[in-house]
Write a protein that holds these residues in place. Structure first.
Motif, short mmCIF file in Angstrom:
data_model
loop_
_atom_site.label_atom_id
_atom_site.label_comp_id
_atom_site.label_asym_id
_atom_site.label_seq_id
_atom_site.Cartn_x
_atom_site.Cartn_y
_atom_site.Cartn_z
N SER A 70 59.89 -16.69 -25.36
CA SER A 70 58.75 -15.81 -25.08
C SER A 70 58.42 -14.78 -26.31
N LEU A 117 51.73 -4.23 -17.34
CA LEU A 117 53.05 -4.83 -16.32
C LEU A 117 53.46 -3.91 -15.49
N ARG A 126 50.17 -11.86 -11.74
CA ARG A 126 50.55 -12.00 -12.85
C ARG A 126 49.30 -12.70 -13.75
N LEU A 298 50.12 -11.57 -19.56
CA LEU A 298 50.57 -12.20 -18.33
C LEU A 298 50.99 -13.44 -18.10
N TYR A 301 54.65 -13.64 -19.02
CA TYR A 301 55.57 -12.98 -18.27
C TYR A 301 55.65 -13.81 -17.14
N THR A 302 54.87 -14.55 -16.63
CA THR A 302 54.71 -15.68 -15.59
C THR A 302 56.13 -16.48 -15.91
N LEU A 304 58.50 -16.43 -18.01
CA LEU A 304 59.87 -15.60 -18.48
C LEU A 304 60.91 -15.85 -17.49
N ALA A 307 62.26 -12.79 -14.95
CA ALA A 307 61.48 -11.80 -15.09
C ALA A 307 61.38 -10.30 -14.45
N LYS A 309 60.06 -6.08 -15.36
CA LYS A 309 58.93 -5.36 -16.15
C LYS A 309 59.76 -5.12 -17.43
N MET A 312 59.86 -8.05 -19.77
CA MET A 312 58.99 -8.52 -20.61
C MET A 312 58.53 -7.29 -21.35
N GLN A 313 58.57 -6.14 -21.10
CA GLN A 313 58.40 -4.98 -22.30
C GLN A 313 59.20 -5.11 -23.23
#
Length: 498
Positions: A70, A117, A126, A298, A301-302, A304, A307, A309, A312-313
């Motif tokens: 990612s 996010l 997302r 996004l 993120y989907t 990951l 997953a 927040k 992903m951050q």
């Protein structure tokens, strides 16, 4: 005993049916881009908390992309052809102002991803376009899709322009030709069609973005090689350039003269800590455009794995920091090699020193590979935006997947082939889409989507978001104003692409 087993089986069947029905309901709700009237479910909680091992599903498939892949994908989405123009931006701002701009845009980009996010976590969506629909209805969805499409088409065009201009030179040097003979294999228009069909198109047919993590990693490796070569060349190239140029060169962003101009560079080999000139206004869009990755956030993120927040951050922060380091070192060593002689496209400056330099030939080839492998990553959000506009909520269809990719690549190739000069278009796109995607859209989505019961309009987070959106509007107006003034006063502009 048999009655107990039968009863247990019936209870299990009813429970499974309930779970299946609930999941289908949740999936339909998410696909259609709206949520039920009940309070939104926090991302960390399960959709069915009474079922012990039930996993959260935001999409039709569970994310399987690792943290590292990612990071590769998002870093590759951030890094574009704009890296070739950063040394030029530093030459027109000075070291101190450039570093300040780079830090500011990097921090603001991370904050805007935080807003995206948080919006996604509140509503369980997302997709950038669905956030727009949730915030402002169909108008918001169309606006988000159009801005994403405009920005990414411009980015894809800049990548193909590099292929069109650099690949013939690479082939010409490999063949030992002193000039372009006009053969088809030295025709940039023919070469971009061949590269698109043989390399880019097959990669765009990948169903999931996560699979491109391998090509993204290789693409980043090519750009690391480019950075290492820039650092090395600083130690072997003296200033002023010990060369006689017989072709047009750029001084302060303008095509000034032809012929022997090496003598005019004597006073240009001084590093400036702070400077402002007519081209400084272009430096801000170049830096901002170089950090735009928000349409890809996004989708990544989907896909990951595990997953959340915060996870992903962390992906975003690591990617932004890595690109910040690459950008800063590339700009610094490129600028300290050529100072005021650096051109908007840095590779051209190296060709002025030695057109047959084998190391820089390899660098050109590495950059070509990098931008070629980036095009499919950039195409994914455009295809998703078109699907959200034309066929929201419909199941995946291979024919639709292929047709959209084919149409997009055809349009971009036609644009690159038939538009003689697209730099001014890139300037406008960089001054409009970049502030929209970094500043304005994430902020207004956050203000509209996060319930007032959770955060009032007068709360600090929403006031910060409002100020952030205002900063984006100011940035857009100033950039467009300076660009238009420069067009009027000089008759041309020179802006690097993403």
């Amino acid at each position: 005993m048999e009655m107990e087993n039968l009863a247990d089986g019936e209870d299990s069947h009813m429970l499974n049916g309930s779970v299946s029905e609930s999941l289908n309901t949740d999936r339909m709700t998410l696909d259609e881009g709206y949520e039920p009237e009940e309070a939104a479910i926090p991302e960390q909680e399960e959709f069915l908390p009474h079922v012990p091992n039930q996993k959260t599903h935001f999409t039709d498939f569970e994310g399987k992309t690792s943290f590292g892949m990612s990071v590769f994908n998002l870093s590759n989405a951030i890094m574009g052809s704009g890296i070739l123009g950063l040394a030029y931006a530093m030459s027109n701002t000075g070291i101190i102002l450039f570093v300040f701009l780079l830090i500011a845009i990097a921090v603001l980009s991370s904050y805007s991803i935080h807003l995206l996010l948080k919006c996604s976590g509140v509503v369980g969506i997302r997709a950038y376009e669905q956030l727009g629909q949730r915030a402002f209805g169909s108008g918001g969805k169309i606006l988000a899709a159009l801005i994403i499409t405009m920005h990414n088409v411009g980015a894809m065009s800049s990548y193909l322009y590099i292929i069109k201009s650099e690949l013939p030179l690479v082939i010409q040097t490999f063949l030992g030709l002193s000039r372009n003979t006009g053969d088809w294999y030295l025709n940039g228009n023919v070469l971009i069609i061949i590269v698109t069909i043989s390399l880019i198109f097959p990669l765009t047919l990948m169903k999931h973005l996560g699979y491109l993590g391998y090509t993204s990693g290789f693409s980043l490796t090519c750009m690391v090689f480019f950075l290492c070569s820039v650092i090395y060349k600083k130690t072997v190239i003296s200033c002023p350039l010990n060369t006689t140029m017989t072709h047009p060169v750029y001084t302060n962003g303008h095509n000034t003269t032809e012929g022997d101009i090496s003598g005019t560079f004597e006073d240009m080999c001084i590093a400036k800590l702070f400077t402002v000139n007519s081209q400084t206004a272009y430096s801000i869009p170049i830096v901002a455009f170089a950090f735009v990755c928000h349409p890809e956030v996004l989708p990544i993120y989907t896909e990951l794995r595990r997953a959340t927040k915060s996870r992903m951050q962390n992906v975003a922060n690591v990617s932004i920091f890595a690109m910040f380091v690459m950008y800063l070192m590339t700009a610094m060593f490129g600028y300290l090699t050529f100072y005021g002689q650096v051109e908007p496209e840095m590779l051209h400056t190296y060709s002025n020193v030695d057109p047959l330099d084998k190391l820089m030939l390899c660098v050109r080839l590495a950059v070509l590979v990098a931008v070629t492998l980036t095009v499919p990553v950039v195409l994914f959000p455009i295809r998703r935006a078109i699907q959200q506009l034309l066929c929201p909520g419909q199941d995946f269809r291979w024919w639709r997947h292929i047709v959209i990719a084919t149409c997009l690549l055809t349009v971009v190739n036609i644009l690159v082939i038939f538009v003689p000069n697209i730099k001014d278009i890139f300037g406008v796109i960089g001054a409009t889409s970049a502030p929209s995607l970094i500043f304005i859209l994430p902020s207004i989505f956050y203000i509209r989507i996060v319930p007032n019961e959770k955060e009032a309009l007068t709360s600090r987070p929403k006031i910060q978001a409002a100020l952030f959106a205002s900063l984006g509007f100011v940035f857009m107006v100033m950039s467009l104003s300076f660009i238009i003034v420069d067009w009027v006063t000089t008759g041309k502009s020179n802006v690097g692409g993403h």
